[in-house]
Structure formats: C-alpha cells, structure tokens
Design a protein around this motif. Structure first.
Motif, PDB file in Angstrom:
ATOM      1  N   LEU A   1      33.637  45.177  36.070  1.00 47.98           N
ATOM      2  CA  LEU A   1      34.344  43.976  36.524  1.00 47.98           C
ATOM      3  C   LEU A   1      34.935  43.201  35.345  1.00 47.98           C
TER       4      LEU A   1
ATOM      5  N   ASN B   1      36.116  49.200  47.455  1.00 48.49           N
ATOM      6  CA  ASN B   1      34.773  49.707  47.184  1.00 48.49           C
ATOM      7  C   ASN B   1      34.471  50.826  48.184  1.00 48.49           C
TER       8      ASN B   1
ATOM      9  N   VAL C   1      33.938  40.238  45.448  1.00 46.82           N
ATOM     10  CA  VAL C   1      35.141  40.687  44.745  1.00 46.82           C
ATOM     11  C   VAL C   1      35.918  41.778  45.468  1.00 46.82           C
TER      12      VAL C   1
ATOM     13  N   ILE D   1      40.671  45.148  45.110  1.00 46.27           N
ATOM     14  CA  ILE D   1      39.593  46.080  44.792  1.00 46.27           C
ATOM     15  C   ILE D   1      39.133  46.769  46.070  1.00 46.27           C
TER      16      ILE D   1
ATOM     17  N   GLN E   1      27.737  40.673  44.391  1.00 48.78           N
ATOM     18  CA  GLN E   1      28.984  40.709  43.635  1.00 48.78           C
ATOM     19  C   GLN E   1      30.086  41.433  44.387  1.00 48.78           C
TER      20      GLN E   1
END
Length: 249
Positions: free
Chosen positions: A21, A34, A55, A32, A51
């Motif tokens: 990050l 994931n 994000v 982003i 986190q």
C-alpha cells in the motif's frame, strides 16, 4: 482510463500489505481490486481485513475466505482456521461474508481461481510430474462465456500475464502475503515465487491495449516469518523467508 492495482492472496500478512500500500501511494493508482484469500493465516488477519475494507474498491472472495463461513468439523479445523476465527471481529467477518465470488468492473472480469471455481488454477496445470502453464485450449474452456477483454485472477500465488489468440489477456498479480506453499490436490505439488517479495500488479488500457506492470516489493519478511514461527507455523515461516517450498512441508 483508470489505473487498476491488482492485489491477491494477502493471507493476513500485515507487513507485506502495508509495504504494498505504501508503494501504491507513489504510483497514481485510481482503484484497487482485491482478488481474495485476504486473511487466512496465523499472521494478522484482522488488521488486513480492516485495511482492505477501507482501500479496495472491489473485493471478491477466495476459497479460504469462503471456508470461514462453512460448517467445518472440529477435527478438520487446522491451526490457521482456528487462528483467523479467533482474531476476526464482527465488522471484518461481515465484510468477508458479503464478498461475491466474481465481479465485473469496466471491461475486467475478476475471479479468484477460475470463473466457476475458487479452488482451481486458471493458468496452471498440475500433473504428477510438476506444475505447467495451461494450454490455451484449456484456458479458453475455463473462461468460456466471459466476454471481458481482461480477466484477473489469483489463487496460485504465481505472477503471470498470459495473452490469448482471441485478444483476451489474463493477469495473475501473484501473492501479496505468501510467496510459496505446497498442496496435495490434485497431486502433491509446490508453488513458489522464488523470492520473499510481496507481489502485486497494475493494469491500464491505452490505444495499444492493456498494459501490465508487475511489482515485487521488499518488506520485513524476517519479522513476518518470526510471527509465523511464534504462532506455530514453521513451514509458513520458511515460505515467507525464502519464497521457496518443498513437498514434505
């Protein structure tokens, strides 16, 4: 066009995720993605879930996220499973429970393994003699019906970019958190990046098509390995230190 960061297989590795990050903060990334298996390990699952929930613009579930919400018999609950279950709070558990198996954003199809299975490698073929890159024919069968020009996946922990003859591109960013492991299905095999670095990728489309940047980020992997060892996973400690695995782990 936006620049997408691809993260996969964080596996609760706080130090690796923090380093990635920090690196991303210097690269003007717009969003982003994931790609799952966010927390499963004896490292810092709760912190990583917190986190990533903040994000990641898109998050999907991996097989080792999904298993946390299944009825696993006590005798089948391994050390990592019990550690994660004890560490996660209700907010992190809710975030994981509500992740889809796949997602589509812009012209990108996101899956953990293949579009239909989170336990199957999309790009790798496991044989009794080792792990090979899948043939284009086998990959096309696995992604049949997927029309997006870019397909992104995780699960194998191996960073790859594969171009198909029909123009579709497949990207696995590699693993942020665990650079190697061994498995016994469908045959005993190892997956290894060859170094301890935390891996991720950035994709962006321009007039020439999709551009892919793969990154390998240094971080305090000795410290991560010490945590794994202290929490009872000596094999994980070796994987974190070396990026190598062996069949008898």
């Amino acid at each position: 066009m936006p620049r997408w960061a691809l993260l996969a297989d964080v596996h609760g590795n706080r130090l690796a995720l923090a380093a990635v990050l920090t690196d991303l903060g210097q690269r003007k990334v717009d969003q982003i993605i994931n790609l799952g298996d966010s927390v499963y390990s004896v490292l810092q699952p709760r912190w990583c879930a917190e986190q990533l929930a903040q994000v990641a613009n898109i998050s999907i579930s991996g097989n080792q996220d999904r298993i946390l919400f299944e009825d696993v018999a006590p005798e089948q609950q391994n050390l990592s499973y019990r550690f994660v279950q004890a560490d996660l709070g209700p907010n992190e558990r809710n975030w994981l429970a509500n992740q889809p198996a796949t997602a589509i954003v812009d012209d990108i199809f996101c899956c953990h393994g293949t579009p239909s299975s989170d336990t199957t490698y999309l790009l790798e073929h496991v044989t009794p003699h080792g792990v090979l890159l899948h043939s284009e024919k086998a990959i096309c069968v696995a992604i049949q019906g997927i029309s997006q020009s870019l397909i992104v996946c995780g699960h194998s922990h191996i960073a790859r970019t594969v171009q198909l003859s029909n123009g579709q591109l497949i990207v696995n960013p590699g693993s942020v958190g665990i650079p190697a492991y061994n498995d016994d299905q469908p045959y005993p095999h190892i997956m290894e990046a060859g170094s301890p670095h935390a891996r991720y990728a950035i994709v962006e489309r321009n007039a020439q098509g999709w551009q892919v940047e793969h990154y390998a980020i240094g971080y305090a992997w000795q410290q991560a390995a010490a945590t794994a060892q202290r929490n009872g996973r000596e094999n994980l400690a070796r994987w974190l230190q070396t990026g190598r695995a062996q069949l008898d782990d």
